[in-house]
Scaffold this active site. Structure first.
Site, PDB file in Angstrom:
ATOM      1  N   HIS A 143      18.299  37.385 -36.321  1.00 53.83           N
ATOM      2  CA  HIS A 143      19.405  37.204 -37.055  1.00 53.83           C
ATOM      3  C   HIS A 143      19.891  35.915 -37.826  1.00 53.83           C
ATOM      4  CE1 HIS A 143      21.455  40.349 -34.591  1.00 53.83           C
ATOM      5  NE2 HIS A 143      20.255  40.642 -34.929  1.00 53.83           N
ATOM      6  N   GLU A 157      21.749  33.541 -37.508  1.00 56.50           N
ATOM      7  CA  GLU A 157      22.256  32.013 -36.767  1.00 56.50           C
ATOM      8  C   GLU A 157      20.554  32.122 -35.849  1.00 56.50           C
ATOM      9  OE1 GLU A 157      23.411  35.091 -37.135  1.00 56.50           O
ATOM     10  OE2 GLU A 157      25.150  35.551 -35.902  1.00 56.50           O
ATOM     11  N   CYS A 161      26.764  37.758 -33.032  1.00 54.09           N
ATOM     12  CA  CYS A 161      26.884  39.060 -32.004  1.00 54.09           C
ATOM     13  C   CYS A 161      26.921  38.096 -30.725  1.00 54.09           C
ATOM     14  CB  CYS A 161      25.348  39.224 -31.973  1.00 54.09           C
ATOM     15  SG  CYS A 161      24.155  39.253 -31.986  1.00 54.09           S
ATOM     16  N   CYS A 209      22.877  35.855 -30.335  1.00 58.23           N
ATOM     17  CA  CYS A 209      23.587  34.588 -31.498  1.00 58.23           C
ATOM     18  C   CYS A 209      24.324  34.150 -30.419  1.00 58.23           C
ATOM     19  CB  CYS A 209      23.549  35.096 -32.096  1.00 58.23           C
ATOM     20  SG  CYS A 209      22.659  36.094 -33.676  1.00 58.23           S
TER      21      CYS A 209
END
Length: 324
Positions: free
Chosen positions: A227, A229, A257, A260
């Site tokens: 992701h 992040e 999420c 993360c």
């Protein structure tokens, strides 16, 4: 119970009160209120203590992507012993976020107008048109009439509860925040246009210096954890030669999420600023309310949401529209 509602900061309370009288609204009195919020998986739960009325346990669900007028579904239970209820709730739910306010109530038709003086936030107006004896279409029409009569600016409507507005107050939007979020949006666009990934971008900053950038790459990297992040955190950690990144702010175009957000905690990121909310899997609102030490958490991140949310949400909508 259901209602149609909006919330907005106000600058001229006297003007609002004059217009309420002109509407024929009835003043019902003023009370001091203390709302204690508890983190729940969906919606909000708060214990309200107030002068002149019994305490209430209130649960409600509403959109955080639409500032309104928007629907709200809520339940209210009268509480005889608020200390007992609070002691029971804190045993099983993260809590402790408290909002103090002075609230004046005005009634016009099916609409309740609350004029609130909120500690640390200032003056706000909440308008709630109750679906009691009228259908939703009629409630929306009545709410719009009151909004127009009071001369409220729709561009200033806010979607989040006072607890979350208060949590983000210390890092309110400024020119640097906007600049870094625009850079994160550029990463998100690159994810979609170059890589065909879901458009999410991130920028990690310390003292106005960019440490790393990241964008969604799980498909290209064949890595479900890639992701935006995570990509930014990994790059910064490698560059600095450290697993912890204190004093940093992460700007990301979509609410993180759970994975993360957990990584941000482990990295000791100080502040999180996200654009669009993710009501399905976004973890920041829930975990930001978890007290330090609860379930082993030993670091708290200052969380702010909504900066350039419209731009981020539009980018996501267009991405998925093209793939339908």
């Amino acid at each position: 119970m259901k209602n149609i509602e909006i919330k907005t900061p106000i600058d001229d309370r006297a003007r609002i009160e004059t217009r309420l009288r002109e509407l024929g609204a009835r003043y019902e009195g003023t009370s001091q209120q203390k709302d204690t919020f508890f983190a729940v998986p969906r919606g909000w739960l708060k214990l309200r203590e107030q002068t002149g009325r019994p305490a209430e346990l209130i649960s409600y669900v509403r959109s955080i992507d639409d500032a309104g007028p928007r629907g709200s579904d809520y339940d209210v239970v009268l509480v005889d012993d608020p200390r007992l209820i609070e002691s029971l709730l804190v045993r099983v739910l993260p809590g402790g976020c408290v909002v103090h306010k002075q609230r004046s109530l005005w009634l016009v038709g099916h609409t309740r107008v609350h004029l609130d003086e909120v500690e640390e936030l200032g003056e706000f107006l909440e308008l709630e048109t109750v679906l009691d004896g009228i259908d939703e279409a009629a409630a929306r029409a009545e709410g719009e009439r009151v909004i127009d009569a009071l001369g409220l600016d729709r561009a200033r409507f806010v979607s989040r509860p006072y607890a979350e507005l208060s949590a983000g107050r210390s890092g309110s939007e400024n020119a640097d925040d906007r600049r870094f979020m625009e850079l994160a949006l550029a990463e998100a666009r690159a994810a979609a246009e170059r890589d065909g990934e879901v458009p999410v971008g991130a920028v990690l900053v310390r003292e106005r210096d960019i440490l790393a950038r990241g964008r969604n790459e799980p498909l290209g990297e064949r890595d479900p954890t890639a992701h935006a992040e995570i990509r930014a955190l990994r790059r910064a950690a490698r560059e600095l030669g450290a697993a912890r990144l204190p004093g940093t702010t992460l700007y990301v175009t979509l609410e993180p999420c759970l994975m993360c957000f957990g990584a941000l905690i482990h990295a000791r990121v100080e502040r999180l600023v996200f654009a669009a909310s993710d009501p399905k899997v976004g973890a920041s609102r829930l975990l930001a309310m978890v007290p330090v030490g609860f379930y082993g958490l030993n670091h708290r991140i200052a969380v702010e949401g909504g900066l350039l949310a419209t731009e981020s949400a539009a980018l996501l909508r267009e991405f998925f529209r093209q793939r339908r």
